[in-house]
Write a protein that holds these residues in place. Structure first.
Motif, PDB file in Angstrom:
ATOM      1  N   LYS A   3      -2.056 -11.331   2.045  1.00  0.00           N
ATOM      2  CA  LYS A   3      -0.728 -10.765   2.291  1.00  0.00           C
ATOM      3  C   LYS A   3      -0.802  -9.839   3.500  1.00  0.00           C
ATOM      4  N   LEU A   4       0.157  -9.976   4.401  1.00  0.00           N
ATOM      5  CA  LEU A   4       0.218  -9.081   5.556  1.00  0.00           C
ATOM      6  C   LEU A   4       1.516  -8.288   5.480  1.00  0.00           C
ATOM      7  N   TYR A   5       1.407  -6.987   5.240  1.00  0.00           N
ATOM      8  CA  TYR A   5       2.561  -6.099   5.250  1.00  0.00           C
ATOM      9  C   TYR A   5       2.841  -5.787   6.712  1.00  0.00           C
ATOM     10  N   SER A   6       3.986  -6.223   7.173  1.00  0.00           N
ATOM     11  CA  SER A   6       4.256  -6.256   8.610  1.00  0.00           C
ATOM     12  C   SER A   6       5.717  -5.925   8.875  1.00  0.00           C
ATOM     13  N   PHE A   7       5.968  -5.180   9.948  1.00  0.00           N
ATOM     14  CA  PHE A   7       7.335  -4.925  10.420  1.00  0.00           C
ATOM     15  C   PHE A   7       7.517  -5.775  11.679  1.00  0.00           C
ATOM     16  N   GLN A   8       8.545  -6.617  11.665  1.00  0.00           N
ATOM     17  CA  GLN A   8       8.671  -7.628  12.712  1.00  0.00           C
ATOM     18  C   GLN A   8       8.624  -7.040  14.130  1.00  0.00           C
ATOM     19  N   GLY A   9       9.268  -5.890  14.335  1.00  0.00           N
ATOM     20  CA  GLY A   9       9.373  -5.339  15.689  1.00  0.00           C
ATOM     21  C   GLY A   9       8.174  -4.505  16.129  1.00  0.00           C
ATOM     22  N   SER A  10       7.188  -4.349  15.271  1.00  0.00           N
ATOM     23  CA  SER A  10       6.021  -3.511  15.601  1.00  0.00           C
ATOM     24  C   SER A  10       4.970  -4.309  16.357  1.00  0.00           C
ATOM     25  N   GLY A  11       4.553  -3.783  17.499  1.00  0.00           N
ATOM     26  CA  GLY A  11       3.490  -4.435  18.262  1.00  0.00           C
ATOM     27  C   GLY A  11       2.181  -4.435  17.493  1.00  0.00           C
ATOM     28  N   ASP A  33      10.090  -2.723   6.130  1.00  0.00           N
ATOM     29  CA  ASP A  33      10.963  -2.031   7.080  1.00  0.00           C
ATOM     30  C   ASP A  33      10.541  -0.561   7.179  1.00  0.00           C
ATOM     31  N   ILE A  34       9.755  -0.276   8.199  1.00  0.00           N
ATOM     32  CA  ILE A  34       9.252   1.102   8.345  1.00  0.00           C
ATOM     33  C   ILE A  34      10.391   2.076   8.649  1.00  0.00           C
ATOM     34  N   LEU A  35      11.467   1.564   9.256  1.00  0.00           N
ATOM     35  CA  LEU A  35      12.599   2.443   9.596  1.00  0.00           C
ATOM     36  C   LEU A  35      13.354   2.869   8.331  1.00  0.00           C
ATOM     37  N   ASN A  48      -2.049   2.251   0.813  1.00  0.00           N
ATOM     38  CA  ASN A  48      -2.419   2.804   2.117  1.00  0.00           C
ATOM     39  C   ASN A  48      -1.854   4.212   2.249  1.00  0.00           C
ATOM     40  N   PRO A  49      -2.665   5.217   1.921  1.00  0.00           N
ATOM     41  CA  PRO A  49      -2.176   6.605   1.937  1.00  0.00           C
ATOM     42  C   PRO A  49      -1.689   7.063   3.310  1.00  0.00           C
ATOM     43  N   ASN A  50      -2.032   6.339   4.360  1.00  0.00           N
ATOM     44  CA  ASN A  50      -1.558   6.717   5.691  1.00  0.00           C
ATOM     45  C   ASN A  50      -0.130   6.232   5.946  1.00  0.00           C
ATOM     46  N   GLY A  51       0.397   5.374   5.080  1.00  0.00           N
ATOM     47  CA  GLY A  51       1.811   4.980   5.165  1.00  0.00           C
ATOM     48  C   GLY A  51       2.207   4.284   6.451  1.00  0.00           C
ATOM     49  N   ARG A  52       1.341   3.414   6.934  1.00  0.00           N
ATOM     50  CA  ARG A  52       1.625   2.706   8.185  1.00  0.00           C
ATOM     51  C   ARG A  52       1.488   1.191   7.986  1.00  0.00           C
ATOM     52  N   THR A  53       2.093   0.443   8.896  1.00  0.00           N
ATOM     53  CA  THR A  53       1.859  -0.992   8.983  1.00  0.00           C
ATOM     54  C   THR A  53       1.066  -1.244  10.247  1.00  0.00           C
ATOM     55  N   PRO A  54       0.321  -2.361  10.375  1.00  0.00           N
ATOM     56  CA  PRO A  54       0.149  -3.413   9.380  1.00  0.00           C
ATOM     57  C   PRO A  54      -0.841  -3.009   8.289  1.00  0.00           C
ATOM     58  N   MET A  55      -0.765  -3.749   7.187  1.00  0.00           N
ATOM     59  CA  MET A  55      -1.748  -3.598   6.111  1.00  0.00           C
ATOM     60  C   MET A  55      -2.022  -4.997   5.586  1.00  0.00           C
ATOM     61  N   VAL A  56      -3.299  -5.281   5.383  1.00  0.00           N
ATOM     62  CA  VAL A  56      -3.699  -6.574   4.832  1.00  0.00           C
ATOM     63  C   VAL A  56      -4.146  -6.365   3.398  1.00  0.00           C
ATOM     64  N   GLU A  57      -3.668  -7.243   2.500  1.00  0.00           N
ATOM     65  CA  GLU A  57      -4.108  -7.199   1.104  1.00  0.00           C
ATOM     66  C   GLU A  57      -4.730  -8.543   0.757  1.00  0.00           C
ATOM     67  N   PHE A  58      -5.999  -8.509   0.382  1.00  0.00           N
ATOM     68  CA  PHE A  58      -6.681  -9.737  -0.004  1.00  0.00           C
ATOM     69  C   PHE A  58      -6.329 -10.086  -1.464  1.00  0.00           C
ATOM     70  N   GLY A  59      -6.613 -11.309  -1.817  1.00  0.00           N
ATOM     71  CA  GLY A  59      -6.341 -11.767  -3.185  1.00  0.00           C
ATOM     72  C   GLY A  59      -7.028 -10.924  -4.241  1.00  0.00           C
ATOM     73  N   ASN A  60      -8.184 -10.358  -3.917  1.00  0.00           N
ATOM     74  CA  ASN A  60      -8.920  -9.534  -4.895  1.00  0.00           C
ATOM     75  C   ASN A  60      -8.476  -8.073  -4.897  1.00  0.00           C
ATOM     76  N   GLY A  61      -7.428  -7.780  -4.132  1.00  0.00           N
ATOM     77  CA  GLY A  61      -6.896  -6.417  -4.111  1.00  0.00           C
ATOM     78  C   GLY A  61      -7.458  -5.537  -3.008  1.00  0.00           C
ATOM     79  N   ASN A  62      -8.480  -6.010  -2.305  1.00  0.00           N
ATOM     80  CA  ASN A  62      -9.014  -5.219  -1.192  1.00  0.00           C
ATOM     81  C   ASN A  62      -7.947  -5.033  -0.105  1.00  0.00           C
TER      82      ASN A  62
END
Lengths: 203, 203
Positions: A3-11, A33-35, A48-62
């Motif tokens: 899973k990729l947590y992603s905001f479309q407009g973010s470089g 939507d970070i906005l 992700n305690p830093n509260g930013r995107t992107p974030m990757v989540e593997f199937g095992n939760g990593n």
């Protein structure tokens, strides 16, 4: 599936969508939507305690965070990250330059102009961001005088990291007409096999 | 011998002095007064067009820049960088966090308070830097609740990267008394074998 947590407009998020696409690694986008504060919810911050995107989540939760660390992770052992120790360090050198010098000026100016109401206070700071961003573009322009890509003869993750916000620098008020080497390099990057644009919707 | 272009008061330069000392790698310091523009001379810019310290110059003329890339380069194959791919990426994750979130708030506030005449304009921005820096310290504090070091059980270059400006955060106007885990971790880092202080003069 990844899973990729992603905001479309973010470089920063685009970097990861681009590399995963070029590597042919399947992933599911969780549009965040970070906005609207979707990276600051208790559920998101628990991952992700830093509260930013992107974030990757593997199937095992990593979980993996920080765009350039994610690029490094998936590029190890592929054509996008050199094996040679010095070349590998120089790839990271440009990626740290990107996060410390480039993203903090060019991406911030773009964020304000594209997504925020620009106040008088912002306008003063924008001048500083433009001055800093032009200095950064000058360093890139000079480096590309004698090289097709940032780490030498091959396209790799240093190029992806720097391309993400450079190719939309105009949205931050930067005029690239005075940077011919950068413009040629942008074309080289966008013509790589498997390239996707920032607007491309990954399902 | 390896030359390290370093400004004594810079946390970024201290990172490299600390790791090289702990690794027992001999190096010669070329003290470079960034406040007097010594990293912006034509001679310096010819080696590092970004005009920043630290910079490493090898005997064969090869140059490395960006503090965290330099740390990575020398830590490969040592106890200071994990071999495990996920742990290695997480080391880089904290190092990118450091350069993008931490250095740009805590180190900048320290730079202004320690080295610059603070103007009214600076004072307004300092408020933002303090808000941003406290958020960063909160992320670190939370991470250290259940871990002795940033990448788990062992001290490594993520700790060095984050230690550099955290242990002098008070000089940037930050009060660490509300961050007990960070303070305990600072003590753990400073008691590592071969530790040198930021004031230590490497000849």
């Amino acid at each position: 599936m990844l899973k990729l947590y992603s905001f479309q407009g973010s470089g920063n998020c685009y970097k990861v969508r681009l590399l995963l696409s070029q590597l042919g690694i399947p992933f599911q986008v969780v549009e965040t939507d970070i906005l609207a504060g979707e990276a600051k919810t208790p559920e998101y911050l628990a991952k992700n305690p830093n509260g930013r995107t992107p974030m990757v989540e593997f199937g095992n939760g990593n979980i993996l965070c920080e765009s350039n660390a994610i690029l490094y992770h998936f590029a190890v052992g592929t054509q996008y990250l050199p094996e040679d120790p010095l070349a590998r360090t120089r790839t990271l050198q440009w990626m740290f330059f990107e996060q410390n010098n480039h993203e903090t000026t060019i991406a911030v100016a773009r964020h304000w102009l594209k997504y925020k109401q620009v106040t008088t206070e912002h306008r003063d700071r924008l001048e500083d961001l433009h001055k800093g961003g032009c200095r950064v573009l000058g360093v890139m322009e000079q480096h590309l005088v004698s090289r097709p890509f940032f780490t030498g003869d091959s396209y790799g993750i240093a190029d992806i990291a720097l391309y993400a916000y450079t190719h939309v620098a105009d949205e931050g008020g930067f005029d690239l007409s005075g940077y011919p080497n950068i413009r040629t390099w942008l074309g080289r990057v966008s013509s790589q096999p498997g390239h996707i644009t920032m607007d491309h919707i990954c399902s």
